[in-house]
Design an enzyme around this catalytic site. Structure first.
Site, mmCIF file in Angstrom:
data_model
loop_
_atom_site.group_PDB
_atom_site.id
_atom_site.type_symbol
_atom_site.label_atom_id
_atom_site.label_comp_id
_atom_site.label_asym_id
_atom_site.label_seq_id
_atom_site.Cartn_x
_atom_site.Cartn_y
_atom_site.Cartn_z
ATOM 1 N N VAL A 26 35.063 58.390 13.597
ATOM 2 C CA VAL A 26 35.063 58.165 12.144
ATOM 3 C C VAL A 26 33.729 57.578 11.691
ATOM 4 C CG1 VAL A 26 36.128 56.817 10.279
ATOM 5 C CG2 VAL A 26 37.575 57.948 11.990
ATOM 6 N N GLY A 104 44.578 64.683 27.163
ATOM 7 C CA GLY A 104 44.576 65.173 28.546
ATOM 8 C C GLY A 104 44.481 66.684 28.615
ATOM 9 N N ASP A 105 44.826 67.257 29.762
ATOM 10 C CA ASP A 105 44.550 68.682 29.960
ATOM 11 C C ASP A 105 45.313 69.604 29.004
ATOM 12 O OD1 ASP A 105 46.872 68.061 31.248
ATOM 13 O OD2 ASP A 105 46.441 69.185 33.073
ATOM 14 N N ILE A 128 45.498 58.354 31.349
ATOM 15 C CA ILE A 128 45.434 57.337 32.409
ATOM 16 C C ILE A 128 45.394 57.964 33.802
ATOM 17 C CG2 ILE A 128 46.621 55.550 31.070
ATOM 18 C CD1 ILE A 128 49.130 56.253 32.894
ATOM 19 N N ASP A 129 45.778 59.255 33.907
ATOM 20 C CA ASP A 129 46.001 59.851 35.229
ATOM 21 C C ASP A 129 44.720 60.098 36.046
ATOM 22 O OD1 ASP A 129 48.650 59.902 34.478
ATOM 23 O OD2 ASP A 129 48.590 62.003 33.835
ATOM 24 N N ARG A 247 62.352 46.138 48.656
ATOM 25 C CA ARG A 247 62.652 46.152 47.219
ATOM 26 C C ARG A 247 61.771 47.202 46.535
ATOM 27 N NH1 ARG A 247 66.303 43.551 48.719
ATOM 28 N NH2 ARG A 247 67.119 41.578 47.919
ATOM 29 N N VAL A 254 54.726 50.949 31.404
ATOM 30 C CA VAL A 254 53.953 49.692 31.258
ATOM 31 C C VAL A 254 52.471 49.985 31.477
ATOM 32 C CG1 VAL A 254 53.499 47.468 32.385
ATOM 33 C CG2 VAL A 254 55.852 48.191 31.973
HETATM 34 O O1 F6P Z 1 49.776 61.817 31.454
HETATM 35 C C1 F6P Z 1 50.099 60.476 31.256
HETATM 36 C C2 F6P Z 1 51.504 60.182 31.763
HETATM 37 O O2 F6P Z 1 51.749 58.810 31.546
HETATM 38 C C3 F6P Z 1 51.769 60.549 33.219
HETATM 39 O O3 F6P Z 1 51.272 59.591 34.116
HETATM 40 C C4 F6P Z 1 53.260 60.673 33.222
HETATM 41 O O4 F6P Z 1 53.695 61.558 34.219
HETATM 42 C C5 F6P Z 1 53.570 61.219 31.847
HETATM 43 O O5 F6P Z 1 52.454 60.931 31.027
HETATM 44 C C6 F6P Z 1 54.815 60.659 31.215
HETATM 45 O O6 F6P Z 1 55.034 61.333 30.031
HETATM 46 P P1 F6P Z 1 55.995 60.831 28.877
HETATM 47 O O7 F6P Z 1 55.321 59.684 28.195
HETATM 48 O O8 F6P Z 1 56.135 62.018 27.994
HETATM 49 O O9 F6P Z 1 57.269 60.381 29.515
#
Ligand code: F6P
Length: 322
Positions: A26, A104-105, A128-129, A247, A254
């Protein structure tokens, strides 16, 4: 002729730092007297015409906020040629001449479809992946990693107090980057990722050995896309007397939240500025990314047809230092 009006959207899973990227887009465009429209809820908002003018003031006080002020969505309709044509029609209706897509992709594939129809678009990697090809890292990865480390450190306190083994499952879709690097930096006994599977027997042996050499606790970090799954690993360990009680903690969404780290704010800011400058200079069909220390580009075609996996070096280090 130079553009008068562009749009920006965030798409796919939200990632900490997306707001910093929106702000950069922006303000970079506004500084060149170009109007910016924010599209709410990604391609869903594009199809329903949910967009609004954003001024420099509208992006005040958002650089430190997680999530995305534009909200996001995963849209199936935009994957179809008909949906893509409708999207382009909406952009034309609103006089939008170019767009920056942060995501993402899947989001970048949507951007590529617009580029192929002749609409100028630049992609910014946000996920984040860390599975996006053509950039060292993406917006949100560093913050997610810090959240994982915070969880590992906290679990270690309770694990060592009770002489337990914790299995921590983290997100990452089909990419083991977060689990592996989280494992290296959190000192995990083992990591389990989709790219380099391990057997239940091998995991059992590692943990049994950790118990017998006198470790007070153990930690395993499992990527959500791995097989065997977290539950299968837990069941196996519980029925094989490894020494430690077992456990399970699933970190889930999160990992997607929280204020972006300094690294993510800077990365998002640089990528947002570069994407906008390139768009306004007439480029299209590329994704900006971090190449070494510099911001470079790859084609959206390449970014969306290849996938980035966790480096074998990291998986090796994780097992070497465990
Ligand atoms: O691509 C980010 C991500 O958080 C992945 O790590 C995870 O598999 C997916 O999105 C979860 O997607 P949603 O938020 O639609 O449950």
């Amino acid at each position: 002729m130079t553009m008068q009006r562009i749009a920006v959207m965030t798409s796919g899973g939200d990632a900490p730092g997306m707001n910093a990227a929106i702000r950069a887009v922006v303000r970079t465009a506004t500084a060149q007297n170009v109007e910016v429209y924010g599209i709410r809820q990604a391609y869903s908002g594009l199809l329903s015409g949910d967009l609004e003018r954003m001024t420099s003031r509208d992006v005040s006080g958002i650089i430190q906020r997680g999530g995305t002020v534009l909200q996001t969505a995963r849209n199936l309709e935009f994957k179809t040629p008909q949906g893509q044509k409708r999207g382009l029609r909406r952009l034309n209706e609103h006089g939008i001449e170019g767009m920056v897509v942060i995501g993402g992709d899947g989001s970048l594939r949507g951007a590529l479809s617009l580029h192929k129809m002749g609409f100028p678009v630049i992609g910014v990697p946000g996920s984040i992946d860390n599975d996006i090809w053509g950039t060292n890292t993406s917006i949100g990865v560093d913050t997610a990693l810090n959240t994982i480390l915070d969880a590992v450190d906290k679990l270690r306190d309770t694990a060592s107090s009770h002489e337990r083994c914790f299995l921590l499952e983290v997100m990452g879709r089909n990419c083991g980057y977060l689990a592996t690097v989280g494992g290296i930096l959190g000192g995990a006994e083992f990591v389990m990722v989709p790219e380099y599977p391990t057997t239940l027997e091998e995991i059992g042996k590692v943990l049994e050995h950790a118990y017998m050499v006198g470790k007070s606790h153990a930690m395993g970090i499992i990527a959500e896309g791995a097989t065997p799954t977290t539950n299968e690993i837990a069941d196996y360990l519980k029925s094989h007397e490894i020494g430690f009680e077992v456990r399970v903690t699933v970190l889930g969404h999160v990992v997607r939240g929280g204020s972006p780290s300094a690294f993510d704010r800077l990365l998002a800011t640089r990528l947002g500025v570069a994407a906008t400058q390139r768009l306004l200079a007439g480029e299209s069909g590329v994704m900006v990314g971090l190449h070494g220390r510099d911001i470079g580009v790859v084609s959206l075609e390449d970014a969306t047809s290849k996938q980035r996996a966790v480096a074998e070096e990291y998986v090796h280090i994780a097992s070497l230092l465990s």
